[in-house]
Structures are given as C-alpha cells and as structure tokens.
Design a protein around this motif. Structure first.
Motif, PDB file in Angstrom:
ATOM      1  N   UNK A 187       0.840  -1.194   0.000  1.00  0.00           N
ATOM      2  CA  UNK A 187       0.000   0.000   0.000  1.00  0.00           C
ATOM      3  C   UNK A 187       0.875   1.244   0.000  1.00  0.00           C
ATOM      4  N   UNK A 188       0.455   2.244  -0.767  1.00  0.00           N
ATOM      5  CA  UNK A 188       1.214   3.475  -0.843  1.00  0.00           C
ATOM      6  C   UNK A 188       1.174   4.203   0.502  1.00  0.00           C
ATOM      7  N   UNK A 189       2.325   4.721   0.906  1.00  0.00           N
ATOM      8  CA  UNK A 189       2.435   5.454   2.157  1.00  0.00           C
ATOM      9  C   UNK A 189       2.040   6.905   1.911  1.00  0.00           C
ATOM     10  N   UNK A 190       1.217   7.450   2.790  1.00  0.00           N
ATOM     11  CA  UNK A 190       0.785   8.837   2.637  1.00  0.00           C
ATOM     12  C   UNK A 190       1.971   9.782   2.733  1.00  0.00           C
ATOM     13  N   UNK A 210      17.223   8.875  -4.754  1.00  0.00           N
ATOM     14  CA  UNK A 210      15.989   8.109  -4.676  1.00  0.00           C
ATOM     15  C   UNK A 210      16.231   6.759  -5.346  1.00  0.00           C
ATOM     16  N   UNK A 211      15.500   5.735  -4.910  1.00  0.00           N
ATOM     17  CA  UNK A 211      15.666   4.409  -5.509  1.00  0.00           C
ATOM     18  C   UNK A 211      14.966   4.339  -6.866  1.00  0.00           C
ATOM     19  N   UNK A 212      15.457   3.456  -7.717  1.00  0.00           N
ATOM     20  CA  UNK A 212      14.840   3.258  -9.025  1.00  0.00           C
ATOM     21  C   UNK A 212      13.522   2.507  -8.847  1.00  0.00           C
ATOM     22  N   UNK A 213      12.596   2.638  -9.804  1.00  0.00           N
ATOM     23  CA  UNK A 213      11.336   1.886  -9.721  1.00  0.00           C
ATOM     24  C   UNK A 213      11.559   0.394  -9.869  1.00  0.00           C
ATOM     25  N   UNK A 214      10.521  -0.370  -9.554  1.00  0.00           N
ATOM     26  CA  UNK A 214      10.657  -1.826  -9.485  1.00  0.00           C
ATOM     27  C   UNK A 214      10.816  -2.484 -10.845  1.00  0.00           C
ATOM     28  N   UNK A 215       9.975  -2.100 -11.805  1.00  0.00           N
ATOM     29  CA  UNK A 215       9.911  -2.868 -13.042  1.00  0.00           C
ATOM     30  C   UNK A 215      10.278  -2.100 -14.304  1.00  0.00           C
ATOM     31  N   UNK A 216      10.660  -0.856 -14.184  1.00  0.00           N
ATOM     32  CA  UNK A 216      10.876  -0.057 -15.384  1.00  0.00           C
ATOM     33  C   UNK A 216      12.001   0.936 -15.153  1.00  0.00           C
ATOM     34  N   UNK A 217      12.560   1.502 -16.213  1.00  0.00           N
ATOM     35  CA  UNK A 217      13.585   2.529 -16.016  1.00  0.00           C
ATOM     36  C   UNK A 217      12.987   3.772 -15.377  1.00  0.00           C
ATOM     37  N   UNK A 218      13.784   4.463 -14.600  1.00  0.00           N
ATOM     38  CA  UNK A 218      13.311   5.689 -13.954  1.00  0.00           C
ATOM     39  C   UNK A 218      12.907   6.732 -14.987  1.00  0.00           C
ATOM     40  N   UNK A 219      13.496   6.632 -16.187  1.00  0.00           N
ATOM     41  CA  UNK A 219      13.226   7.629 -17.216  1.00  0.00           C
ATOM     42  C   UNK A 219      11.890   7.415 -17.926  1.00  0.00           C
ATOM     43  N   UNK A 220      11.115   6.405 -17.522  1.00  0.00           N
ATOM     44  CA  UNK A 220       9.819   6.184 -18.167  1.00  0.00           C
ATOM     45  C   UNK A 220       8.723   7.044 -17.537  1.00  0.00           C
ATOM     46  N   UNK A 221       8.496   6.869 -16.243  1.00  0.00           N
ATOM     47  CA  UNK A 221       7.408   7.601 -15.578  1.00  0.00           C
ATOM     48  C   UNK A 221       7.886   8.561 -14.493  1.00  0.00           C
ATOM     49  N   UNK A 257      13.563  -3.565   6.735  1.00  0.00           N
ATOM     50  CA  UNK A 257      13.772  -2.130   6.590  1.00  0.00           C
ATOM     51  C   UNK A 257      14.052  -1.757   5.134  1.00  0.00           C
ATOM     52  N   UNK A 258      14.811  -2.605   4.446  1.00  0.00           N
ATOM     53  CA  UNK A 258      15.120  -2.334   3.039  1.00  0.00           C
ATOM     54  C   UNK A 258      13.853  -2.323   2.195  1.00  0.00           C
ATOM     55  N   UNK A 259      12.962  -3.290   2.424  1.00  0.00           N
ATOM     56  CA  UNK A 259      11.696  -3.326   1.682  1.00  0.00           C
ATOM     57  C   UNK A 259      10.846  -2.106   1.997  1.00  0.00           C
ATOM     58  N   UNK A 260      10.867  -1.688   3.258  1.00  0.00           N
ATOM     59  CA  UNK A 260      10.091  -0.509   3.662  1.00  0.00           C
ATOM     60  C   UNK A 260      10.651   0.761   3.019  1.00  0.00           C
ATOM     61  N   UNK A 261      11.961   0.851   2.940  1.00  0.00           N
ATOM     62  CA  UNK A 261      12.591   2.022   2.309  1.00  0.00           C
ATOM     63  C   UNK A 261      12.224   2.105   0.828  1.00  0.00           C
ATOM     64  N   UNK A 262      12.236   0.971   0.141  1.00  0.00           N
ATOM     65  CA  UNK A 262      11.855   0.965  -1.269  1.00  0.00           C
ATOM     66  C   UNK A 262      10.414   1.431  -1.448  1.00  0.00           C
ATOM     67  N   UNK A 263       9.546   0.963  -0.575  1.00  0.00           N
ATOM     68  CA  UNK A 263       8.135   1.367  -0.665  1.00  0.00           C
ATOM     69  C   UNK A 263       7.960   2.856  -0.366  1.00  0.00           C
ATOM     70  N   UNK A 264       8.732   3.372   0.581  1.00  0.00           N
ATOM     71  CA  UNK A 264       8.679   4.801   0.883  1.00  0.00           C
ATOM     72  C   UNK A 264       9.129   5.631  -0.315  1.00  0.00           C
ATOM     73  N   UNK A 265      10.200   5.191  -0.958  1.00  0.00           N
ATOM     74  CA  UNK A 265      10.712   5.914  -2.127  1.00  0.00           C
ATOM     75  C   UNK A 265       9.692   5.888  -3.267  1.00  0.00           C
ATOM     76  N   UNK A 266       9.127   4.704  -3.543  1.00  0.00           N
ATOM     77  CA  UNK A 266       8.108   4.595  -4.589  1.00  0.00           C
ATOM     78  C   UNK A 266       6.923   5.513  -4.289  1.00  0.00           C
TER      79      UNK A 266
END
Length: 620
Positions: free
Chosen positions: A203-206, A297-308, A599-608
């Motif tokens: 779930x997206x973090x507010x 910032x971390x890169x997105x999960x499935x695509x290049x950062x330069x897409x969206x 914590x690593x998974x949580x950080x990725x979700x926060x960045x996304x």
C-alpha cells in the motif's frame, strides 16, 4: 489422387512436445536445477489452454494457427534466454515494452546469444515450409483435420485452468521473482506479472508520513552536530564522471606486470577511495545511475526511472546547486532521446545538456564519438564556464567501454596474454584500459587549465560490466585467475567511487559501505549545503560510520540487500535466503538480519510512494 492427412489429437500432441522441448531449454539456462517433472505440470497446461481455443474457434487453417502460437511461445522463450544472459532475471512485459532499445544496442544484444539458442526456431522453419508446399499442392492434396471431441477439449481446458491456478496461487507470495517463475512456470509467471502490479504491491504510504527522520531511523543514520568536511569545498566547481560498465576489481589490477588502469590507480592512491561501493541501478542501467546519483531516490521496481518518474518535479543535486548560484550541465555523446534523457535532464533540473548533436560522430566507438572526443570537447566547454562568475556542476558520461567491448584495435593501449583472446573478459579489460587512457588525458587537461585545483572531482562506475550469467566456463576461469577466487555477485556489483576535493586531507583507507544513492548527500556535505529538508535515501559517507544497507532491484530479486559483509538474496522469503560473503568475510556469521531485510523493503516502498505523489512537472 488425393492424400488424406489426419491430424487432430496428433497435432495437439506434436505441438505440445515441440514447445515442451523449448521450455526445457529455457529452464536449463535460467534455473539452477534445470527442467523437471514440475516443468511439465506448470508449462504444458498453458499450451493446452491456447490449443483448446484454436480447436474450438478455428474451422480452417488450424495448422497455421498452431504454427503462429508456436512462433509466439518460441519468441517469448527466446527473449527469456537472451534477457537472462545479461540481467540474470526473468523478462516480463515491463522489459518487453522497452524492446525498441534492442535495435539501438543491437551489437550488445546479439553478443549474448549462444548459437544453440537458434535451434528452437528450426521446427517453425520446417512447419512453414510444409505449409507452403501444401498450399502449392492444394489441387492434388485433400486435407482432413480430424477434430478432437468437444467433451475432451472441455475437460482439457478445465484441467489446464485448474493446474495454472494452482501453479500461480501458492507461489505469488515469494519475494524472489526467479523463484516465482520457477514455481509458477515461465508462461504463468508472465501472465501473473501483468496483473500483479495492481494487486500485489504494498500500500502506498501517505506523503505526510514520509519524513527524513523516518527514513534515517530505518537506515540507522544518526544526526551529527559538527559533520566532518562540511563546507570544505564550498563554492568550488563540481565535476562528476560516470564511467561506463566500470567495476572496482580493475583498480590496482595488473596482468603480466602491466597496470590495467594506471591513471585511476594514481587517482585512487592520492584521493578518497571508497572501495566498498556498489551500483544501485535497475532496468534503465546507465540512465538509472544518472537518476539515482542526482536524486538520492531508488529506481522503480519494473521499469527505467526515465519512463514515468521523470514526469515528476524531482528534488535533485542540480536544483540544490542551482539554488547556490551554480550553472549545471551534462555531457554525453549519445542521442539525448535514448532512454528518454531529455525528460530526465528537465526533471532533475540541468540547465543545459550536450549530446550527439554537439559531439558529432567522429572517431566512432560503441554508440557515439569516442571518450577522447568526449573529454577534448568537454574540457573546452568547462573552460568557458569557468570564465563566468558562476561556479558550475558538470556531469560527464563516458561510453566507449560499452558492452560488448568491441573497441577498434587502433585504440588498444596494451596487449594481453593469448588466453584472453576472443573472450568477453579480454575485450572488457582492453576497453577499460582505453577508457582509463582517455580519462588520464582529461585529468591532465584539468590540471593544466587550473580547473583541477578549483573543483571537486568525483568518479564512479555506472553498473556491472561482466554479468556472471554472460560468462562461459573459460571466461569464469580467467576471472578466477585474476581475482584469486571465484567471480560472483560480490565482485559484479562492486564499482569504484573516487573523490578529489582540493585542500582536503584524505584518510589512508575508507571501508565505509556505500552506493550511488549516497553520492548526493556526500557532495552536499562537501559543498556546505543542508539537505535536512529534502527527502533523500542516501547518507553522507564522510559522517556515517554505522552499517549501511543498500536495497537492490531488477538485477537481483526483490528483497536483495548489500550490507557490510555480504550480499543477501531472498528465497520465498527471508528464512530461505542466502548470503554471499565478500572476500575476506567467509565464515563471518554476521550476514543480513531480518530487520535489515524488512527495513530495506520498507525504504523501497517509501521511495516509490514519495515519487508517485510528487507533483507533475510543469509543461514547457
């Protein structure tokens, strides 16, 4: 006279066996244990779903439709093989949507192909030939396609759906995408990923809950009242060089008594040298490195950062320096449209970019003008910038040492022993030796012009150059001979970070773990710029001596982390994951902890979540 050809259930069986052979080939390449009985239970039901629909809905030309289905499945398996050879993961629709990039890096792509991969296309050529022959003989040959009964088809269809469902459902919770694909079957996994983005992501973090203290707490970052080196280079120019495919093992390496990177060796000895430093890129490789370094910032999960992500108003290093009165520019000899860099540079706030339209295509190496042309033309622009009252920030991207490392022989600056001939390892070393040569000339020009003494100079590698999945047994043997131990993940993702700051005394040895995500806060500290009010996921490498944990994406399964002692790769979850210790850390029981993993998974979700909720950038 007519020839009666009865196919029906024989046709169904024939194409099942053909595709089973192809999926077994794919499993043999991408999964450690290769094909098994489970392969049949996970892959065959998907074939049957398609074959049943062909039998139901096509009244004529069934053999043609079977051949088309065979071709589509074959292309997918072939793509899986090719993608795995470089990335080490299973390709999904996210990467296939970027297929236009393949035509632009064709030489690099084709070099990954083992000739025996083409065997999976042989039957298609034969089948097409048969159908052409039958078409030409149609007046003399009568074809009677014996249908399979609807009862049998319905039963097969239902059984196939049930088997596909029970392949997907138990394996969807696995963190490791390769494990998911192995448990589900490659075809089921491909379908699953299409729907997983909307149903499986956290779930997206507010936005109000994404704060720097929360991030720092997850990372274990502690506040420092008087940070070391804060403002030590305030007002100086900033020059950042991104080295194409450059790995850290090259620093200090000699072969037959010859230094591979003499200029970088000297630079590393005389300046800050972070030798436990790692890439943080994803599918966008080189462009992802630009994104991470300039945004923290971390890169997105499935695509290049330069897409969206580049559609957003991104906080960045260029914007921080712009606010301090800096002029900012980036230099790259490729076309700015490749990897959507034009949008990237706009999103992160570069004032100016120089691309192929500026550098031309003279002295062509890889995908543009050579590194020598890059540096010789860039230095003239830097001199012009230095004449103004504004300090400048320049990011420079080398490119000549791009996979598959086929630099012209006239660029060779050294000879290698015979055993390196016609190997990826040999070509890699020769191309990086040339890159070092070109860089050395650039540094000399910086010193002669006076820019060296008035600039922070930072150099890092963008991503791995020798994927372990691409090396054959001979090449792995060469790497083991070079390193003195087996080549693996721990060397593959280790890249250099070398930093020169005029007038700053450097320590003899820096063992702090770091990644590209840490460059922005480290540079900001040197420049005396506070980033307390700007969200960032890196940490200042000069002032954090606690353990640093770096989440990895794309090139390793989700949940993979780099720590001080090892690289951790999860299985279905943390408990069945595996630690790959760094050289000298073998036997060290202090691998990744479940807390670091979570914590690593949580950080990725926060960045996304943070990037997705940023305002869209204003249209120009």
């Amino acid at each position: 006279m007519s020839l009666l050809i009865r196919l029906g259930n024989k046709r169904f069986t024939l194409f099942t066996l053909l595709l089973l052979f192809k999926c077994c080939l794919a499993w043999f390449v991408v999964f450690e244990d290769g094909p098994s009985m489970m392969t049949m239970l996970t892959e065959i039901p998907f074939f049957w779903l398609v074959f049943c629909m062909i039998e139901w809905f096509s009244k004529k030309r069934k053999l043609l439709y079977y051949t088309i289905a065979n071709l589509l499945f074959t292309l997918l398996y072939f793509t899986v093989l090719m993608y795995y050879k470089y990335y080490g993961i299973i390709v999904t629709y996210h990467a296939i949507s970027q297929a236009d990039k393949v035509t632009k890096v064709g030489e690099s792509t084709y070099s990954l192909m083992d000739p025996y991969y083409l065997l999976i296309f042989v039957d298609i050529v034969v089948l097409i030939g048969i159908q052409v022959w039958l078409r030409n003989k149609s007046k003399r040959i009568h074809i009677n396609l014996k249908p399979i009964s609807r009862t049998v088809l319905s039963s097969l269809f239902i059984v196939s759906i049930v088997l596909c469902f029970f392949s997907i459902w138990p394996n969807r919770a696995s963190m490791n995408e390769n494990k998911q694909a192995e448990g589900m079957g490659i075809l089921n996994y491909e379908v699953y990923t299409i729907f997983a983005d909307s149903t499986e992501d956290k779930a997206m973090v507010d936005m109000k809950d994404i704060t720097q203290p929360v991030i720092d707490n997850l990372k274990g970052v502690t506040a420092v009242s008087n940070p070391q080196y804060f403002g030590a280079a305030k007002g100086k120019n900033v020059i950042i060089v991104q080295m194409e495919s450059f790995q850290d093992f090259l620093i200090g390496l000699t072969i037959d008594g010859k230094e591979i990177t003499p200029n970088l060796n000297k630079l590393a000895k005389e300046n800050f040298n972070f030798d436990h430093f790692f890439t943080s890129v994803g599918q966008g490789t080189t462009s992802d490195a630009e994104y991470v370094v300039n945004t923290s910032l971390y890169v997105p999960k499935h695509e290049p950062a330069t897409k969206n992500y580049v559609k957003k108003e991104l906080p960045s290093l260029p914007k921080l320096l712009n606010a301090e009165g800096y002029h900012t520019a980036t230099f790259h000899t490729n076309d700015v449209e490749f990897w959507n860099r034009k949008e990237l540079y706009d999103a992160i706030g570069f004032d100016q970019y120089y691309d192929k339209s500026f550098f031309g295509d003279e002295d062509h190496v890889a995908f543009g003008a050579s590194d020598e042309v890059l540096y010789s033309k860039t230095i003239e622009e830097l001199k012009k910038m230095d004449e103004s009252d504004q300090p400048f920030y320049a990011q420079i991207l080398s490119m000549s040492s791009h996979h598959p490392y086929n630099i012209p022989e006239e660029k060779y600056q050294m000879e290698l022993p015979e055993q390196f001939d016609d190997t990826l390892v040999g070509r890699y070393i020769l191309s990086q030796n040339y890159s070092d040569y070109a860089l050395g000339k650039f540094i000399d020009e910086l010193k002669q012009s006076g820019l060296w003494d008035n600039s922070v100079f930072l150099l890092y590698g963008d991503h791995q150059g020798l994927p372990v999945y691409s090396l054959d047994s001979t090449e792995k043997g060469l790497m083991e001979e070079i390193l003195g131990h087996e080549y693996g993940y721990t060397e593959m993702f280790n890249i250099p970070l070398i930093l020169h700051a005029p007038g700053v005394t450097y320590p003899a040895e820096i063992k702090q773990t770091g990644g590209q995500i840490d460059i922005l806060p480290t540079v900001a500290n040197l420049m005396g710029i506070s980033i307390a009010n700007q969200i960032h996921f890196g940490q200042d490498l000069f002032n954090q001596t606690t353990s640093n944990v770096l989440p990895m994406r794309h090139f390793l399964p989700s949940g993979s982390i780099i720590s001080d002692s090892s690289i951790f790769i999860p299985g279905i979850g943390f408990d069945d994951g595996k630690n790959y210790p760094f050289a000298g850390q073998e036997g060290n029981e202090n691998g990744a902890t479940v807390e670091q993993y979570e914590h690593a998974l949580e950080l990725l979700n926060l960045s996304d979540s943070y990037v997705k909720q940023l305002p869209d950038k204003a249209k120009k």
